[in-house]
Design a protein around this motif. Structure first.
Motif, short mmCIF file in Angstrom:
data_model
loop_
_atom_site.label_atom_id
_atom_site.label_comp_id
_atom_site.label_asym_id
_atom_site.label_seq_id
_atom_site.Cartn_x
_atom_site.Cartn_y
_atom_site.Cartn_z
N VAL A 1 0.84 -1.20 0.00
CA VAL A 1 0.00 0.00 0.00
C VAL A 1 0.88 1.26 0.00
O VAL A 1 0.64 2.21 -0.76
CB VAL A 1 -0.97 -0.01 1.20
N ASP A 2 1.92 1.26 0.82
CA ASP A 2 2.81 2.41 0.91
C ASP A 2 3.59 2.62 -0.39
O ASP A 2 3.79 3.76 -0.83
CB ASP A 2 3.78 2.26 2.08
N LEU A 3 4.05 1.54 -1.01
CA LEU A 3 4.77 1.66 -2.28
C LEU A 3 3.84 2.15 -3.40
O LEU A 3 4.26 2.92 -4.27
CB LEU A 3 5.41 0.33 -2.67
N ASP A 4 2.60 1.73 -3.37
CA ASP A 4 1.62 2.20 -4.35
C ASP A 4 1.45 3.72 -4.24
O ASP A 4 1.51 4.44 -5.24
CB ASP A 4 0.28 1.49 -4.13
N LYS A 5 1.28 4.20 -3.04
CA LYS A 5 1.13 5.64 -2.81
C LYS A 5 2.39 6.38 -3.25
O LYS A 5 2.32 7.40 -3.94
CB LYS A 5 0.84 5.89 -1.33
N TRP A 6 3.55 5.88 -2.87
CA TRP A 6 4.83 6.52 -3.19
C TRP A 6 5.04 6.59 -4.70
O TRP A 6 5.39 7.63 -5.25
CB TRP A 6 5.98 5.75 -2.52
N LEU A 7 4.80 5.47 -5.37
CA LEU A 7 5.06 5.42 -6.81
C LEU A 7 4.10 6.31 -7.59
O LEU A 7 4.50 6.93 -8.58
CB LEU A 7 4.99 3.97 -7.29
N ASN A 8 2.87 6.44 -7.15
CA ASN A 8 1.94 7.37 -7.81
C ASN A 8 2.38 8.82 -7.63
O ASN A 8 2.26 9.63 -8.55
CB ASN A 8 0.51 7.16 -7.30
N GLN A 9 2.91 9.15 -6.46
CA GLN A 9 3.42 10.51 -6.25
C GLN A 9 4.62 10.78 -7.14
O GLN A 9 4.72 11.83 -7.78
CB GLN A 9 3.80 10.71 -4.78
N VAL A 10 5.54 9.84 -7.20
CA VAL A 10 6.76 10.00 -7.99
C VAL A 10 6.45 10.06 -9.48
O VAL A 10 7.02 10.86 -10.22
CB VAL A 10 7.74 8.84 -7.67
N ALA A 11 5.53 9.22 -9.94
CA ALA A 11 5.20 9.16 -11.36
C ALA A 11 4.53 10.44 -11.85
O ALA A 11 4.49 10.70 -13.06
CB ALA A 11 4.29 7.96 -11.64
N ASN A 12 4.03 11.25 -10.94
CA ASN A 12 3.37 12.51 -11.31
C ASN A 12 4.11 13.73 -10.76
O ASN A 12 3.57 14.83 -10.73
CB ASN A 12 1.92 12.48 -10.84
N HIS A 13 5.35 13.54 -10.37
CA HIS A 13 6.20 14.62 -9.85
C HIS A 13 6.62 15.53 -11.02
O HIS A 13 6.77 15.08 -12.16
CB HIS A 13 7.43 14.00 -9.18
N ASP A 14 6.84 16.80 -10.73
CA ASP A 14 7.17 17.79 -11.76
C ASP A 14 8.33 17.39 -12.66
O ASP A 14 8.30 17.64 -13.86
CB ASP A 14 7.51 19.14 -11.11
N ILE A 15 9.37 16.84 -12.12
CA ILE A 15 10.56 16.48 -12.88
C ILE A 15 10.59 14.99 -13.22
O ILE A 15 10.79 14.61 -14.37
CB ILE A 15 11.85 16.84 -12.11
N SER A 16 10.37 14.14 -12.23
CA SER A 16 10.54 12.70 -12.46
C SER A 16 9.49 12.10 -13.38
O SER A 16 9.70 11.02 -13.91
CB SER A 16 10.57 11.96 -11.12
N CYS A 17 8.39 12.80 -13.61
CA CYS A 17 7.33 12.26 -14.47
C CYS A 17 7.83 11.99 -15.89
O CYS A 17 7.27 11.17 -16.60
CB CYS A 17 6.12 13.20 -14.50
#
Length: 156
Positions: free
Chosen positions: A120-136
């Motif tokens: 659950v925590d990795l799911d939340k983290w990866l969704n944040q990272v995948a939509n981050h200003d630079i890392s997306c």
């Protein structure tokens, strides 16, 4: 002039995003425990679908271990640190805790409760990272989703 209904209107995404709003949806699921000669580990099924152009409309599915997430965060942090744009960039979120030192010796990280919480925590983290200003738009993020093995990238 033709009026576009509000639900179809494209909104500016800021200095670091495309003029249109793009989004990546990621699901982390199906944890599987593996026992090998080198030890025991858990991997997770990752499914990613994105409207970003470099995804080319594809959906990617792979399996990743926690160490792969550690690698990804390190690569994305390097990209963010090299950013010299005119606006400040929000920091990457920290990865969920791996486990306590006590848990390492007791095998706590292989309990169903720990595995479920980590998923659950990795799911939340990866969704944040995948939509981050630079890392997306990172080539490392795309490789993480696209490639079956990250061995080629480990020396980057």
């Amino acid at each position: 002039m033709i009026k576009v209904p509000t639900t179809e209107r494209k909104v500016s995404g800021g200095a670091y995003q495309h003029p249109e709003i793009f989004q990546t949806a990621v699901t982390v699921s199906d944890p599987q425990k593996h026992e090998t000669e080198d030890g025991t580990f858990v991997d997770y099924k990752i499914e990613a679908e994105s409207s970003f152009p470099h995804f080319a409309g594809k959906t990617y599915t792979c399996r990743r271990r926690y160490n792969d997430f550690v690698w990804l965060r390190a690569q994305l942090q390097k990209e963010i640190d090299r950013n010299d744009g005119p606006l400040p960039v929000r920091p990457l979120p920290e990865l969920p805790n791996s486990e306590s030192l006590f848990g390492w010796f007791t095998g706590e990280r292989f309990t169903p409760e720990f595995i479920q919480k980590r998923m659950v925590d990795l799911d939340k983290w990866l969704n944040q990272v995948a939509n981050h200003d630079i890392s997306c738009e990172s080539k490392h993020l795309l490789a993480f989703f696209r490639d079956k093995s990250l061995t080629y990238y480990l020396d980057w």
